[in-house]
Motif scaffolding. Structure first.
Motif, short mmCIF file in Angstrom:
data_model
loop_
_atom_site.label_atom_id
_atom_site.label_comp_id
_atom_site.label_asym_id
_atom_site.label_seq_id
_atom_site.Cartn_x
_atom_site.Cartn_y
_atom_site.Cartn_z
N ALA A 157 5.72 -1.50 -8.12
CA ALA A 157 5.25 -2.54 -6.94
C ALA A 157 5.37 -3.82 -7.49
O ALA A 157 5.67 -4.74 -6.98
N VAL A 158 4.65 -4.05 -8.84
CA VAL A 158 4.70 -5.60 -9.55
C VAL A 158 6.00 -6.06 -9.69
O VAL A 158 6.11 -7.27 -9.31
N GLU A 159 6.83 -5.28 -9.96
CA GLU A 159 8.44 -5.81 -10.25
C GLU A 159 8.98 -6.33 -8.95
O GLU A 159 9.46 -7.35 -8.64
N ILE A 160 8.61 -5.35 -7.75
CA ILE A 160 9.19 -5.60 -6.43
C ILE A 160 8.47 -6.78 -5.80
O ILE A 160 9.09 -7.88 -5.11
N TYR A 161 7.11 -7.09 -6.21
CA TYR A 161 6.45 -8.14 -5.71
C TYR A 161 6.79 -9.52 -6.35
O TYR A 161 7.05 -10.40 -5.57
N ASN A 162 7.13 -9.42 -7.40
CA ASN A 162 7.92 -10.42 -8.31
C ASN A 162 9.24 -10.79 -7.81
O ASN A 162 9.37 -12.20 -7.54
N PRO A 215 0.17 -7.33 -2.20
CA PRO A 215 -0.20 -6.20 -2.84
C PRO A 215 -1.22 -5.06 -2.04
O PRO A 215 -2.26 -5.65 -1.30
N ALA A 216 -0.95 -3.90 -1.85
CA ALA A 216 -1.91 -2.94 -1.34
C ALA A 216 -2.48 -2.10 -2.53
O ALA A 216 -2.02 -0.97 -2.50
N TYR A 217 -3.25 -2.49 -3.26
CA TYR A 217 -3.90 -1.88 -4.38
C TYR A 217 -4.53 -0.49 -4.21
O TYR A 217 -5.16 -0.39 -3.15
N GLY A 218 -3.95 0.60 -4.57
CA GLY A 218 -4.75 1.84 -4.64
C GLY A 218 -4.16 2.72 -3.46
O GLY A 218 -4.13 3.82 -3.46
N ALA A 219 -3.21 2.19 -2.80
CA ALA A 219 -2.61 2.67 -1.56
C ALA A 219 -1.23 3.42 -2.16
O ALA A 219 -0.53 2.46 -2.45
N GLN A 220 -1.01 4.64 -2.03
CA GLN A 220 0.21 5.27 -2.53
C GLN A 220 0.76 6.16 -1.65
O GLN A 220 0.25 7.18 -0.97
N ILE A 221 1.97 5.79 -1.41
CA ILE A 221 2.82 6.67 -0.41
C ILE A 221 4.20 6.79 -0.96
O ILE A 221 4.73 5.73 -1.93
N GLN A 262 1.80 2.93 9.09
CA GLN A 262 0.59 2.14 9.46
C GLN A 262 -0.63 2.71 9.00
O GLN A 262 -1.04 3.79 9.45
N ARG A 263 -1.53 1.85 8.48
CA ARG A 263 -2.95 2.29 8.07
C ARG A 263 -3.73 1.42 8.67
O ARG A 263 -3.73 0.37 8.36
N ILE A 313 4.32 -0.04 2.85
CA ILE A 313 5.85 0.27 2.35
C ILE A 313 5.52 0.89 1.01
O ILE A 313 4.89 0.12 0.03
N GLY A 314 5.99 2.12 0.65
CA GLY A 314 5.82 2.95 -0.61
C GLY A 314 6.77 2.22 -1.65
O GLY A 314 7.79 1.72 -1.47
N THR A 315 6.38 2.12 -2.96
CA THR A 315 6.93 1.94 -3.97
C THR A 315 7.06 2.89 -5.27
O THR A 315 6.15 3.91 -4.86
N GLN A 316 7.46 2.84 -6.43
CA GLN A 316 7.15 3.99 -7.52
C GLN A 316 5.76 4.10 -7.69
O GLN A 316 5.51 4.96 -8.44
N THR A 317 4.85 2.72 -7.66
CA THR A 317 3.70 3.04 -8.03
C THR A 317 2.56 2.65 -6.78
O THR A 317 2.69 3.41 -5.74
N ASP A 318 1.89 1.65 -6.51
CA ASP A 318 1.01 1.19 -5.50
C ASP A 318 1.95 0.67 -4.49
O ASP A 318 3.17 0.19 -4.64
N ALA A 319 1.64 0.75 -3.08
CA ALA A 319 2.19 0.28 -1.87
C ALA A 319 2.16 -1.10 -1.79
O ALA A 319 1.22 -1.78 -2.54
#
Length: 304
Positions: free
Chosen positions: A215-220, A247-253, A260-261, A267-273
């Motif tokens: 997620a951090v790489e995608i966000y950057n 960032p959606a810290y702690g959400a994992q999909i 929708q939550r 949207i899911g990534t390798q780590t957090d959503a």
């Protein structure tokens, strides 16, 4: 001093207006030729061209600093050439034509991120700091001795557009200071040192998101290509531009899954959503991500 100024995009305007307010004389402004913009491909002057004309300066429009442009500039007998994001290469004999050569305001902490997209690459790489430098133009790309520089934090949520806007104003102040010092004969330069990294021009490959990354790489990445060329993904084979995410810290999909939550589109990534905040579907206007999601009338889709 007698100056010639070369620049093209909005980011160069603060430098042009700052130099216009000094006692130095801008003999001409060099900018790229009018370009077709919009769906109707209307030929449109560059932002620098419009500003220069408003200020009453002579404008040389060219995409290549060849023999014709060199002859026009030579006739002006400039003391110094100043470049801020012109978008072209200065070669000999033009490089040595002004009495003091050419200086360049570059938006990075040289020698890190030499090239066309320094701020974008800094954000995409997760750099903590960025900045700007004024250096002597030489034949090698962005390799000349530095007259002055400054640094500033990138910011955890800043886009490259935000940073460029800030750097363009602080950089203009630095540029004027260096021009004044060159005029007074007090300027001092220091050769670049440290690891060289390159910042090539962004392509659409840089803009497409691979959701199998952290997620951090995608966000950057998304922040780095915002606003141009603009991050995107494919949903049902249609391009979806990602204007703003968070960032959606702690959400994992699962990676690439969109759902929708509560009132959030994730949207899911390798780590957090990540949360989709603002998007632009192909052929439509920008919209709130929740409105876009409701329009799909789906419970879950997968981006690719």
């Amino acid at each position: 001093m007698k100056l010639v100024f070369a620049g093209t995009p909005d980011v160069a305007i603060p430098s042009l207006t700052a130099l216009a307010a000094t006692e130095h004389t801008i003999e001409a402004v060099i900018t790229r030729a009018d370009a077709p913009l919009g769906r109707k491909r209307v030929l449109t002057p560059s932002p620098v061209a419009r500003t220069a004309e408003e200020l009453g300066y002579s404008v040389i429009k060219t995409n290549r600093l060849g023999d014709e442009a060199t002859a026009e500039i030579a006739a002006l007998r400039p003391d110094l050439g100043v470049i801020v994001a012109y978008g072209g290469i200065v070669r000999e004999p033009l490089l040595s034509l002004p009495r003091l050569g050419w200086i360049n305001l570059h938006f990075s902490l040289l020698p890190r991120w030499r090239g066309a997209s320094p701020v974008q690459r800094a954000v995409m790489s997760g750099d903590v700091d960025t900045g700007a430098a004024v250096f002597q133009l030489v034949r090698e790309l962005d390799a000349g001795a530095v007259f002055g520089s400054f640094s500033q934090p990138v910011g955890a949520h800043s886009t490259s557009g935000m940073l460029l806007e800030s750097l363009s104003h602080s950089g203009a102040d630095l540029l004027v200071r260096v021009v004044d010092e060159l005029a007074a004969g007090t300027a001092r330069s220091v050769e670049q040192s440290g690891e060289v990294t390159l910042a090539p021009k962004l392509t659409m490959d840089d803009a497409r998101v691979d959701w199998n990354r952290p997620a951090v790489e995608i966000y950057n990445q998304i922040r780095g290509v915002t606003p141009e060329p603009g991050a995107f993904t494919l949903v049902d084979d249609a391009r979806l531009k990602l204007l703003e995410v968070a960032p959606a810290y702690g959400a994992q999909i699962p990676a690439g899954a969109i759902l929708q939550r509560d009132k959030h589109v994730l949207i899911g990534t390798q780590t957090d959503a990540l949360e989709l905040v603002s998007v632009q579907p192909a052929g439509k206007k920008a919209m709130n991500a929740l409105d876009w999601w409701r329009g799909l009338a789906a419970t879950e889709v997968v981006a690719s």
